[in-house]
Design a protein around this motif. Structure first.
Motif, PDB file in Angstrom:
ATOM      1  N   VAL A  57       0.828  -1.205   0.000  1.00  0.00           N
ATOM      2  CA  VAL A  57       0.000   0.000   0.000  1.00  0.00           C
ATOM      3  C   VAL A  57       0.862   1.254   0.000  1.00  0.00           C
ATOM      4  CG1 VAL A  57      -1.901  -1.142   1.215  1.00  0.00           C
ATOM      5  CG2 VAL A  57      -0.163   0.047   2.523  1.00  0.00           C
ATOM      6  N   LYS A  58       0.225   2.363  -0.343  1.00  0.00           N
ATOM      7  CA  LYS A  58       0.856   3.684  -0.315  1.00  0.00           C
ATOM      8  C   LYS A  58      -0.020   4.588   0.520  1.00  0.00           C
ATOM      9  CE  LYS A  58       3.244   7.134  -2.724  1.00  0.00           C
ATOM     10  NZ  LYS A  58       4.103   7.535  -1.647  1.00  0.00           N
ATOM     11  N   ALA A  59       0.602   5.349   1.414  1.00  0.00           N
ATOM     12  CA  ALA A  59      -0.136   6.277   2.268  1.00  0.00           C
ATOM     13  C   ALA A  59      -0.668   7.442   1.437  1.00  0.00           C
ATOM     14  CB  ALA A  59       0.764   6.797   3.379  1.00  0.00           C
ATOM     15  N   LEU A  60      -1.910   7.838   1.715  1.00  0.00           N
ATOM     16  CA  LEU A  60      -2.517   8.992   1.055  1.00  0.00           C
ATOM     17  C   LEU A  60      -2.486  10.208   1.974  1.00  0.00           C
ATOM     18  CD1 LEU A  60      -5.671   7.260  -0.467  1.00  0.00           C
ATOM     19  CD2 LEU A  60      -3.529   7.836  -1.628  1.00  0.00           C
ATOM     20  N   ARG A  61      -2.655   9.952   3.263  1.00  0.00           N
ATOM     21  CA  ARG A  61      -2.658  11.011   4.275  1.00  0.00           C
ATOM     22  C   ARG A  61      -1.732  10.588   5.407  1.00  0.00           C
ATOM     23  NH1 ARG A  61      -8.787  11.181   5.547  1.00  0.00           N
ATOM     24  NH2 ARG A  61      -7.845  11.202   7.594  1.00  0.00           N
ATOM     25  N   PRO A  62      -1.197  11.548   6.148  1.00  0.00           N
ATOM     26  CA  PRO A  62      -0.298  11.193   7.253  1.00  0.00           C
ATOM     27  C   PRO A  62      -1.025  10.438   8.365  1.00  0.00           C
ATOM     28  CG  PRO A  62      -0.229  13.555   6.780  1.00  0.00           C
ATOM     29  CD  PRO A  62      -1.332  12.985   5.966  1.00  0.00           C
ATOM     30  N   PHE A  63      -0.349   9.436   8.910  1.00  0.00           N
ATOM     31  CA  PHE A  63      -0.857   8.704  10.072  1.00  0.00           C
ATOM     32  C   PHE A  63       0.311   8.001  10.741  1.00  0.00           C
ATOM     33  CE2 PHE A  63      -0.892   5.491   6.784  1.00  0.00           C
ATOM     34  CZ  PHE A  63      -0.554   4.313   7.429  1.00  0.00           C
ATOM     35  N   GLU A  64       0.106   7.650  11.999  1.00  0.00           N
ATOM     36  CA  GLU A  64       1.095   6.883  12.731  1.00  0.00           C
ATOM     37  C   GLU A  64       0.401   5.695  13.359  1.00  0.00           C
ATOM     38  OE1 GLU A  64       4.819   7.402  15.799  1.00  0.00           O
ATOM     39  OE2 GLU A  64       3.592   9.137  15.287  1.00  0.00           O
ATOM     40  N   GLY A  65       0.931   4.524  13.126  1.00  0.00           N
ATOM     41  CA  GLY A  65       0.322   3.307  13.640  1.00  0.00           C
ATOM     42  C   GLY A  65       1.380   2.260  13.884  1.00  0.00           C
ATOM     43  N   GLU A  66       0.968   1.008  13.814  1.00  0.00           N
ATOM     44  CA  GLU A  66       1.911  -0.082  14.055  1.00  0.00           C
ATOM     45  C   GLU A  66       3.018  -0.126  13.005  1.00  0.00           C
ATOM     46  OE1 GLU A  66      -0.506  -3.872  12.588  1.00  0.00           O
ATOM     47  OE2 GLU A  66      -1.611  -2.718  14.088  1.00  0.00           O
ATOM     48  N   GLU A  67       2.822   0.552  11.877  1.00  0.00           N
ATOM     49  CA  GLU A  67       3.824   0.600  10.803  1.00  0.00           C
ATOM     50  C   GLU A  67       4.811   1.746  11.000  1.00  0.00           C
ATOM     51  OE1 GLU A  67       0.492   1.143  10.263  1.00  0.00           O
ATOM     52  OE2 GLU A  67      -0.060  -0.894   9.761  1.00  0.00           O
ATOM     53  N   GLY A  68       4.587   2.574  12.009  1.00  0.00           N
ATOM     54  CA  GLY A  68       5.386   3.776  12.198  1.00  0.00           C
ATOM     55  C   GLY A  68       4.694   4.952  11.530  1.00  0.00           C
ATOM     56  N   TYR A  69       5.399   6.073  11.411  1.00  0.00           N
ATOM     57  CA  TYR A  69       4.822   7.261  10.782  1.00  0.00           C
ATOM     58  C   TYR A  69       4.857   7.101   9.265  1.00  0.00           C
ATOM     59  CZ  TYR A  69       3.985  12.026   9.304  1.00  0.00           C
ATOM     60  OH  TYR A  69       3.458  13.143   8.699  1.00  0.00           O
ATOM     61  N   LYS A  70       3.726   7.309   8.624  1.00  0.00           N
ATOM     62  CA  LYS A  70       3.635   7.226   7.163  1.00  0.00           C
ATOM     63  C   LYS A  70       2.907   8.458   6.644  1.00  0.00           C
ATOM     64  CE  LYS A  70       5.333   3.059   6.995  1.00  0.00           C
ATOM     65  NZ  LYS A  70       6.658   2.800   6.511  1.00  0.00           N
TER      66      LYS A  70
END
Length: 71
Positions: free
Chosen positions: A7-20
């Motif tokens: 997948v590719k991030a569309l909007r900023p978020f931080e989760g179990e994957e780290g900051y994307k």
């Protein structure tokens, strides 16, 4: 079913994957995680689904020393 989805991030978020964010490289998540992130409009699928290669499940070739006719 433990398929992974790239997948590719569309909007900023931080989760179990780290900051994307939109500048992040594509990353791999489970199908369930993809569904969660997509429902929130955070990611899109890049088309890189990870599955077992079907060619690995092919029948072995017939042995050349076997003969169907008996003498």
């Amino acid at each position: 079913m433990t398929d992974k989805v790239e997948v590719k991030a569309l909007r900023p978020f931080e989760g179990e994957e780290g900051y994307k964010d939109a500048r992040s490289k594509p990353f791999t998540v489970s199908r369930n995680r993809f569904a969660e992130l997509k429902a929130n409009g955070l990611v899109e699928e890049t088309g890189g689904t990870k599955k077992a290669d079907p060619s690995e499940n092919k029948k072995a070739p017939e042995a050349s020393n076997k003969s169907g006719a008996r003498s």
